[in-house]
Structure formats: C-alpha cells, structure tokens
Design an enzyme around this catalytic site. Structure first.
Site, PDB file in Angstrom:
ATOM      1  N   PRO A   2       0.719  -0.979   0.123  1.00 23.64           N
ATOM      2  CA  PRO A   2      -0.039  -0.150   0.333  1.00 23.64           C
ATOM      3  C   PRO A   2       0.716   1.457   0.083  1.00 23.64           C
ATOM      4  O   PRO A   2       1.822   1.441   0.783  1.00 23.64           O
ATOM      5  CB  PRO A   2      -0.332  -0.178   1.847  1.00 23.64           C
ATOM      6  N   GLU A   3       0.421   2.097  -0.830  1.00 24.65           N
ATOM      7  CA  GLU A   3       1.628   3.352  -0.707  1.00 24.65           C
ATOM      8  C   GLU A   3       0.387   4.772  -1.533  1.00 24.65           C
ATOM      9  O   GLU A   3      -1.108   4.339  -0.926  1.00 24.65           O
ATOM     10  CB  GLU A   3       2.327   3.321  -2.272  1.00 24.65           C
ATOM     11  N   LYS A  51      -0.798   7.819   2.994  1.00 24.71           N
ATOM     12  CA  LYS A  51      -0.961   6.978   3.459  1.00 24.71           C
ATOM     13  C   LYS A  51      -1.847   6.352   4.136  1.00 24.71           C
ATOM     14  O   LYS A  51      -2.140   5.753   5.249  1.00 24.71           O
ATOM     15  CB  LYS A  51       0.634   6.467   3.277  1.00 24.71           C
ATOM     16  N   ARG A 251      14.670  -0.414   4.915  1.00 22.66           N
ATOM     17  CA  ARG A 251      13.463  -1.281   3.940  1.00 22.66           C
ATOM     18  C   ARG A 251      14.629  -1.456   2.672  1.00 22.66           C
ATOM     19  O   ARG A 251      15.160  -0.735   2.548  1.00 22.66           O
ATOM     20  CB  ARG A 251      12.722  -0.420   3.598  1.00 22.66           C
TER      21      ARG A 251
END
Ligand SMILES: [Zn+2]
Length: 261
Positions: A2-3, A51, A251
C-alpha cells in the site's frame, strides 16, 4: 504494497458506499476502542491524506464529530461489499466493521486504528500530499532540499517532507531519474524527482495494479522493485537489492548499479 495511490483508491471505494450514509452498526476490534460505538451516526466524508485514511463522522446533539483514522502499513486492506456477503478474509483479521443499510466496509490487518477529534491537527506533520487537492510541488521541493545530507532514498520515504511515496515508488523513482538511492539530496535535482513522483502516483491512482514501465503485463510492470538479480530492463546489468533507512527502520531498495551510478 500500500502506498499513496492505494489509499487514494481505497478512499474512493469507501466514499461510494459510506458518504452521506447512516451507520447501522460499527465494531472496533482493537484494544482501547472495543467499546466505541458509532451506530446511528452519519459519515460526512472519506478522504486520504498521504498514506492515511480518514472517515469523518458527524457530531450529534450530545457527541462531537470524530474521525476514524487508519493506516494500512504493510498488509492492510479494506473490503466493501453488500450486506450479507461472505467476507473474503478471515474474521480474526478484521479490525473495523462499518455497516450501512446496504453495504459493509471491513478493514483487515490495519496497522493503525484510532479515533481523532481533530484529524487536521493530528496529521499536520505530514508534508504535501502527492494526491491531495492542495498538492504543492514547490513546498515539497523546499521541504526535501532542507535536508541536503539525507540520502534521496530516505527523503522519499519521509512522510514529513512529502506524503504518499512508499517503498516500491522510491526504488522506481530513483531508477527513472538515474539516481543512486544513497545520493545525498544536495546532489539531486529535487524538483524533477518531486514532479516524477506526482506523475507516477497520479497515473496509478485509479488502477488496481501499479505500473511504472507503461507495460501492464504481470512481470513487466516495474523497472527495478522486487527484481533482485534480474537483468535491468535498460542495460541488462543485474539489479541489486540493498537496505536503506534510519537504524531499525531500514527497508529494501532495488537499483541498477550501472544506470544509477
Ligand atoms: Zn541498468
């Protein structure tokens, strides 16, 4: 993953079934909110902010207006369906259930669920929203360039500077600009990076599947993200996966060591 584009589209889906509707039933399956009940209350609007997703609930004679604030994090998703339809994910993964007379919205595996009295104040720390009505590229550029020593790969994920880019987009943006993700912001043409980020998210905001290459075929959608040890689509050098981020929050990032040197 999800972005900003995912959340924008999710807000549109929820808006269609919730906006202007009275909730017949609500259930919060999270510690601290289990006793909250919004049944009988009207949903005034649904919107995304970077977001973050906000479902705004009208006040009543005795209760103040409130906003349901959620964040999908890595795994979250909202499903909407007619009342009485079988859920497509296990019930124990549900964190919120909102039901109108005709539809049900269920939030599964949400990373954040809370109720905010003043959502604008709570989210004021966010940078300009790439898909917001008030998108301001100059402001985003100014916020990012204020951190000249930060790597562009880290700056792109910092939602305080610009809101909406997640892990997939940051790899794709760096590749498309020919910039190594560890390049300091001071050595990057930030305005063109910001412009590209806006164009990519805008192009994908109504699509179910994210595409940065222009090719919607399943294995051709992205330039570098998720393509460790596969040949670069431009120069055939093998794509590299590394990690990049503040300690404890690093990340995965993917890049072409030749195109982005
Ligand atoms: Zn390459």
């Amino acid at each position: 993953m999800p972005e900003g584009d995912t959340v924008y589209r999710t807000a549109a889906d929820l808006r269609r079934i919730l906006e202007g509707k009275v909730l017949q039933h609500s259930q919060f399956r999270t510690p601290g909110l289990a006793t909250s009940d919004l049944a009988g209350r009207t949903v005034t609007s649904v919107r995304s902010r970077g977001k973050h997703l906000l479902i705004n609930i009208a006040g009543t004679a005795t209760q103040s207006a409130v906003s349901i604030h959620t964040h999908l994090k890595m795994e979250g998703e909202w499903h909407v369906h007619p009342v009485g339809t079988r859920w497509r994910k296990p019930a124990h993964k549900a964190r919120i259930v909102l039901r109108t007379s005709t539809h049900e919205a269920v939030g599964f595996d949400l990373g954040v669920v809370d109720l905010l009295a003043d959502p604008d104040a709570a989210l004021a720390y966010l940078g300009p929203d790439l898909l917001g009505d008030d998108w301001d590229p100059a402001k985003a550029t100014t916020r990012i360039t204020a951190h000249p020593g930060t790597t562009i790969g880290e700056a792109l994920l910092d939602q305080r500077l610009m809101a909406g880019v997640g892990n997939e987009y940051r790899s794709e943006i760096c590749f498309l600009r020919g910039v190594h993700p560890e390049t300091p912001v001071a050595d990057v043409d930030v305005a063109t990076v910001v412009d590209l980020a806006r164009r990519l998210l805008w192009a994908n905001k109504d699509r179910k599947v994210r595409v940065t290459t222009g090719n919607t075929a399943p294995h051709a959608r992205l330039w570098v993200y998720g393509r460790h040890r596969q040949p670069c689509r431009r120069c055939h050098t093998l794509i590299v996966r590394a990690t990049l981020g503040p300690p404890g929050q690093d990340r995965s990032i993917y890049f072409c060591p030749a195109c982005q040197s």
